[in-house]
Motif scaffolding. Sequence first.
Motif, PDB file in Angstrom:
ATOM      1  N   GLN A  73       3.845   5.322   4.118  1.00 23.50           N
ATOM      2  CA  GLN A  73       4.311   4.569   5.287  1.00 23.50           C
ATOM      3  C   GLN A  73       3.172   3.865   6.019  1.00 23.50           C
ATOM      4  O   GLN A  73       3.338   2.736   6.485  1.00 23.50           O
ATOM      5  CB  GLN A  73       5.068   5.496   6.238  1.00 23.50           C
ATOM      6  CG  GLN A  73       6.418   5.917   5.688  1.00 23.50           C
ATOM      7  CD  GLN A  73       7.340   6.431   6.770  1.00 23.50           C
ATOM      8  OE1 GLN A  73       7.271   5.981   7.910  1.00 23.50           O
ATOM      9  NE2 GLN A  73       8.195   7.367   6.424  1.00 23.50           N
ATOM     10  N   ASP A  74       2.039   4.517   6.114  1.00 25.36           N
ATOM     11  CA  ASP A  74       0.924   3.911   6.855  1.00 25.36           C
ATOM     12  C   ASP A  74       0.508   2.580   6.243  1.00 25.36           C
ATOM     13  O   ASP A  74       0.309   1.580   6.957  1.00 25.36           O
ATOM     14  CB  ASP A  74      -0.275   4.865   6.888  1.00 25.36           C
ATOM     15  CG  ASP A  74      -0.020   6.029   7.838  1.00 25.36           C
ATOM     16  OD1 ASP A  74       0.933   5.943   8.634  1.00 25.36           O
ATOM     17  OD2 ASP A  74      -0.783   7.016   7.765  1.00 25.36           O
ATOM     18  N   GLN A  75       0.345   2.585   4.909  1.00 25.51           N
ATOM     19  CA  GLN A  75      -0.067   1.333   4.249  1.00 25.51           C
ATOM     20  C   GLN A  75       0.984   0.245   4.398  1.00 25.51           C
ATOM     21  O   GLN A  75       0.674  -0.927   4.648  1.00 25.51           O
ATOM     22  CB  GLN A  75      -0.334   1.577   2.750  1.00 25.51           C
ATOM     23  CG  GLN A  75      -1.663   2.247   2.493  1.00 25.51           C
ATOM     24  CD  GLN A  75      -1.442   3.602   1.841  1.00 25.51           C
ATOM     25  OE1 GLN A  75      -0.459   4.292   2.145  1.00 25.51           O
ATOM     26  NE2 GLN A  75      -2.375   3.997   0.990  1.00 25.51           N
ATOM     27  N   ILE A  76       2.265   0.628   4.237  1.00 29.12           N
ATOM     28  CA  ILE A  76       3.341  -0.367   4.321  1.00 29.12           C
ATOM     29  C   ILE A  76       3.451  -0.928   5.736  1.00 29.12           C
ATOM     30  O   ILE A  76       3.568  -2.156   5.933  1.00 29.12           O
ATOM     31  CB  ILE A  76       4.680   0.240   3.854  1.00 29.12           C
ATOM     32  CG1 ILE A  76       4.570   0.638   2.367  1.00 29.12           C
ATOM     33  CG2 ILE A  76       5.823  -0.758   4.051  1.00 29.12           C
ATOM     34  CD1 ILE A  76       5.765   1.430   1.865  1.00 29.12           C
ATOM     35  N   LEU A  77       3.404  -0.053   6.749  1.00 27.32           N
ATOM     36  CA  LEU A  77       3.462  -0.518   8.137  1.00 27.32           C
ATOM     37  C   LEU A  77       2.358  -1.525   8.438  1.00 27.32           C
ATOM     38  O   LEU A  77       2.587  -2.561   9.063  1.00 27.32           O
ATOM     39  CB  LEU A  77       3.348   0.689   9.090  1.00 27.32           C
ATOM     40  CG  LEU A  77       4.609   1.520   9.318  1.00 27.32           C
ATOM     41  CD1 LEU A  77       4.256   2.853   9.973  1.00 27.32           C
ATOM     42  CD2 LEU A  77       5.601   0.741  10.202  1.00 27.32           C
ATOM     43  N   LYS A  78       1.162  -1.173   7.982  1.00 27.32           N
ATOM     44  CA  LYS A  78      -0.016  -1.999   8.299  1.00 27.32           C
ATOM     45  C   LYS A  78       0.011  -3.329   7.543  1.00 27.32           C
ATOM     46  O   LYS A  78      -0.144  -4.406   8.137  1.00 27.32           O
ATOM     47  CB  LYS A  78      -1.266  -1.203   7.942  1.00 27.32           C
ATOM     48  CG  LYS A  78      -2.582  -1.939   8.147  1.00 27.32           C
ATOM     49  CD  LYS A  78      -3.760  -1.013   7.877  1.00 27.32           C
ATOM     50  CE  LYS A  78      -3.683  -0.432   6.473  1.00 27.32           C
ATOM     51  NZ  LYS A  78      -4.772   0.494   6.158  1.00 27.32           N
ATOM     52  N   LEU A  79       0.223  -3.287   6.219  1.00 26.85           N
ATOM     53  CA  LEU A  79       0.085  -4.491   5.398  1.00 26.85           C
ATOM     54  C   LEU A  79       1.311  -5.397   5.452  1.00 26.85           C
ATOM     55  O   LEU A  79       1.205  -6.596   5.193  1.00 26.85           O
ATOM     56  CB  LEU A  79      -0.236  -4.109   3.949  1.00 26.85           C
ATOM     57  CG  LEU A  79      -1.574  -3.386   3.754  1.00 26.85           C
ATOM     58  CD1 LEU A  79      -1.754  -2.960   2.313  1.00 26.85           C
ATOM     59  CD2 LEU A  79      -2.742  -4.278   4.182  1.00 26.85           C
ATOM     60  N   ILE A  88       5.843  -4.227  -0.064  1.00 26.75           N
ATOM     61  CA  ILE A  88       5.231  -5.149   0.909  1.00 26.75           C
ATOM     62  C   ILE A  88       5.554  -6.592   0.547  1.00 26.75           C
ATOM     63  O   ILE A  88       5.907  -7.401   1.421  1.00 26.75           O
ATOM     64  CB  ILE A  88       3.712  -4.905   0.986  1.00 26.75           C
ATOM     65  CG1 ILE A  88       3.436  -3.500   1.557  1.00 26.75           C
ATOM     66  CG2 ILE A  88       3.027  -5.981   1.826  1.00 26.75           C
ATOM     67  CD1 ILE A  88       2.027  -3.009   1.349  1.00 26.75           C
ATOM     68  N   ARG A  89       5.443  -6.933  -0.732  1.00 25.92           N
ATOM     69  CA  ARG A  89       5.770  -8.308  -1.158  1.00 25.92           C
ATOM     70  C   ARG A  89       7.236  -8.613  -0.842  1.00 25.92           C
ATOM     71  O   ARG A  89       7.570  -9.734  -0.416  1.00 25.92           O
ATOM     72  CB  ARG A  89       5.516  -8.466  -2.660  1.00 25.92           C
ATOM     73  CG  ARG A  89       4.057  -8.551  -3.049  1.00 25.92           C
ATOM     74  CD  ARG A  89       3.931  -9.065  -4.477  1.00 25.92           C
ATOM     75  NE  ARG A  89       2.560  -8.930  -4.965  1.00 25.92           N
ATOM     76  CZ  ARG A  89       2.147  -7.962  -5.786  1.00 25.92           C
ATOM     77  NH1 ARG A  89       2.998  -7.024  -6.203  1.00 25.92           N
ATOM     78  NH2 ARG A  89       0.896  -7.915  -6.188  1.00 25.92           N
ATOM     79  N   GLY A  90       8.117  -7.638  -1.106  1.00 25.51           N
ATOM     80  CA  GLY A  90       9.530  -7.857  -0.836  1.00 25.51           C
ATOM     81  C   GLY A  90       9.784  -8.148   0.642  1.00 25.51           C
ATOM     82  O   GLY A  90      10.556  -9.055   0.987  1.00 25.51           O
ATOM     83  N   ILE A  91       9.136  -7.389   1.520  1.00 26.38           N
ATOM     84  CA  ILE A  91       9.292  -7.610   2.968  1.00 26.38           C
ATOM     85  C   ILE A  91       8.736  -8.981   3.359  1.00 26.38           C
ATOM     86  O   ILE A  91       9.355  -9.728   4.130  1.00 26.38           O
ATOM     87  CB  ILE A  91       8.584  -6.477   3.752  1.00 26.38           C
ATOM     88  CG1 ILE A  91       9.304  -5.135   3.504  1.00 26.38           C
ATOM     89  CG2 ILE A  91       8.521  -6.796   5.242  1.00 26.38           C
ATOM     90  CD1 ILE A  91       8.540  -3.920   3.991  1.00 26.38           C
TER      91      ILE A  91
END
Length: 874
Positions: free
Chosen positions: A767-773, A732-735
């Motif tokens: 995937q759910d956490q990454i999509l959301k955050l 998430i930080r990378g994105i």
Amino acid sequence: MDIGKRYTPHELEKKWYSEWMEKGAFKPQNKGKDSFTIVIPPPNITGKLHIGHALNLTLQDILTRYYRMKGKDTLWIPGEDHAGIATQHVVEKHLKKTEGKRKEEYDRDVFVSKVWDWANEYRDYIRKQLKAMGASVDWSRERFTLDEGLNKAVRKVFVDLYEEGLIYKGKYIVNWCPSCGTVLADDEVEHKDDNGHFWYIKYPLKGEDDFIIIATTRPETMLGDVAIAVHPSDEKHKHMIGKKVILPLVNRELEVIGDPYVDPEFGTGFVKITPAHDPNDYQIGLRHNLERIQIMDEKAKINENGGKYAGLDRFEARKQIVADLEEQGYLEKVEEHKHSVGHCYRCDTIVEPFLMDQWFVKMKPLAKKAIEAVEEDEIQFFPERWKKVYLNWMNEIRDWCISRQLWWGHRIPVWYCDECGETIVSEEDPTSCPKCGSNNLTQDPDVLDTWFSSALWPFSTLGWPEKTEDVERFYPTGTLVTAFDIIFFWVARMIMMGEKFMGEKPFSHVFITPLVRDKKGRKMSKSLGNGVDPLDIIDKYGTDPMRFTLSILAAQGRDIKLDEKSFEPYSKFANKIWNATRFALLNLNDFEPIEYDYDELHLEDKWILTRMNRAIKSVSEGIETYNFNHAAKAIYDFVWSELCDWYIESIKERLNSEGRSKKLAQNVLVKVFDNALRLLHPFMPYLSEELWQAIPSIKEDELLIISKWPKETKEEIFEKEENRFNDIMSVIRGIRNVKADMNIPQSQKIKAEYKILSDNDWIEGAQDQILKLANLENLDKTDAKKERSATAYVDENVETYVLLGDMIDVDAEKDRLNKKIQKLEKEVNKFEKKLNNKNFLEKADPEVVEEAKIKYEDAKYQVKKLETLIKEID
């Protein structure tokens, strides 16, 4: 419970300090358990507390609140110091300005009563400041170094030491302040490099048409010369021993003597001997049975022994004597000479070596056990380097001059019989002479050095010499928090007196606080106008942000460079905690405690419980080892980043749902907030108490201040889940970083892909956490990195890419990134030059060098990252 929309620190401070006082929360709570006691370094009643006091008091309060919550029988004793020289000095100046009178124009009792008025006024102000800073001291045990109980302790110690032969009166060279009108101890003299002169003076040889030359920095003292000395082994001058010289201007006959003190390589090899005005000359005078001629009075004016110069101030006399020497042909030459000159630590007047009767304590016998206690680590210094400083001073200790020519202070308990001359030393005021029965007794006019009463502080404040319950319950104390500049004045003397009169050390640990400097690294002072009043900071930011700022800056062994802007981030931190708690409360209206198995918990639940336990350990260890900055940083990172930014964001959807998942999230959230506020309490007591009261947890205690400190729970450390959630956060930080680098708003949804590199395909379950955050439109699996995609994250298991596509103007972005690279390369070159500069590396503070290295490496990393990004979008 609704806590209100805004964090209003001043309302909380007023509310909770009163509540804690009313409910006795500052008093020892756990009689019969191990005690933890702190005695406050009693602030002088000469003025207001400054930011250095605020640091010292904050760190003491952190320790006090921590050990109180740990269940120890905890006591923090408040009190103030009468500060003899300093207080009398400022009151004399005040009376001269307001009433136009000098001290001597008052009756002694009248003057002392006026000083008491001053003392009471400033003691009240200091109390207000302590309360404003949130100090959880037990006000019912407040002491003052001149109160009746401490006076009794002082008299007993004086009499006992006198009867053992450890206190004596004798004529000796002392450090005399002509302005304050009192003697100073060696360590009350501040030595400064002054631009002075060497005057080379011809002393005619008796009966010969020749002379010797003496070099001196104080020509006025020649009026008291009684001999000339050379080293007895000095081949050049030893033949002069036994000859006579004539003292210029005075015509007194002086003999040349041999003494090993003289350094034949310094000056001319001849040294004039003035036993009444130089401590080294005094010792030479004792060895050779020389006369002691005193040529100054207590105001540093030349007395009747100075002949035609009588009545002149010492420096006026110097000018006149030099002029006369030159006129009469005795002045050979004058050279500029920079040398160390002693100044009064209170009024900055140049100190005069002066021969007079004084009371002394023999220190060598008292120092022995105090040295052993530190050498054997019964008493430990933090940072440890101060141990060596302490031991060096103690091993070179000299007798302590304890009498002061003042009216304000502990009157020396010695009386003289006017009829037979008997000396009476007594704890009680005598009514008659035990030798002749006369009632005509006169008490010694001097008072004791302020540090004499302060040396007894760890046990006199507990009621000693009476055998009180407090002495039994709270002595020895736990930790002393103090500044480096009173290690000799106070710390060492407390250790000596504790070992002598209590038979054991007064404390186990001595924590030496950092020095608070201004943002340029300068010491704060009135003359520079760079001081910081803690009440001004409290008015602007609140007590809790001030305390937290000082705590997080308090690194062992490093001075604090304080800019007022330093308080802003931690004011924001307080607001962040407030808003996060308010959000939690809005989602806890239907909260009910439930029993649950750890297997039921979601990944983010296990992660935050693990991080909570890591924080409990880090904060506890930081406080116990006096690494207050580490403890503050640990609670800051846990609350701001892990709890607020990650966990709360991760459970928002669950809090808006129904069913078991919501109940689990609520229960974990309450537990984590409960523990976080307990961890925060020593640093931010008001904010934490207010919010803790609002959290709907099961509370064993009515107040957070007396609640239990959190314990690390090994069963709630889930290392596997911790590592997995950390991986998710890294993606998430990378994105988010790619978005920031490419000027894409974080609120804009984008597409991303991932590539599996091993059998460990953990990302598919996250995937759910990454999509959301990360605020993604989609996150798809791919076999290869696409064109116009930027790498967001790589590890041994997975690569993640952000699909830029047509979202950016490639040429414009390349141009923007290249400009950014050029700017960064200038930074790289700047720091590279600094780090290759030998002078910078040798002369700059270590932390400045380290900061330059960090900035250099960071700039290089940013350049490399942006260059890679340009290649990826091209």
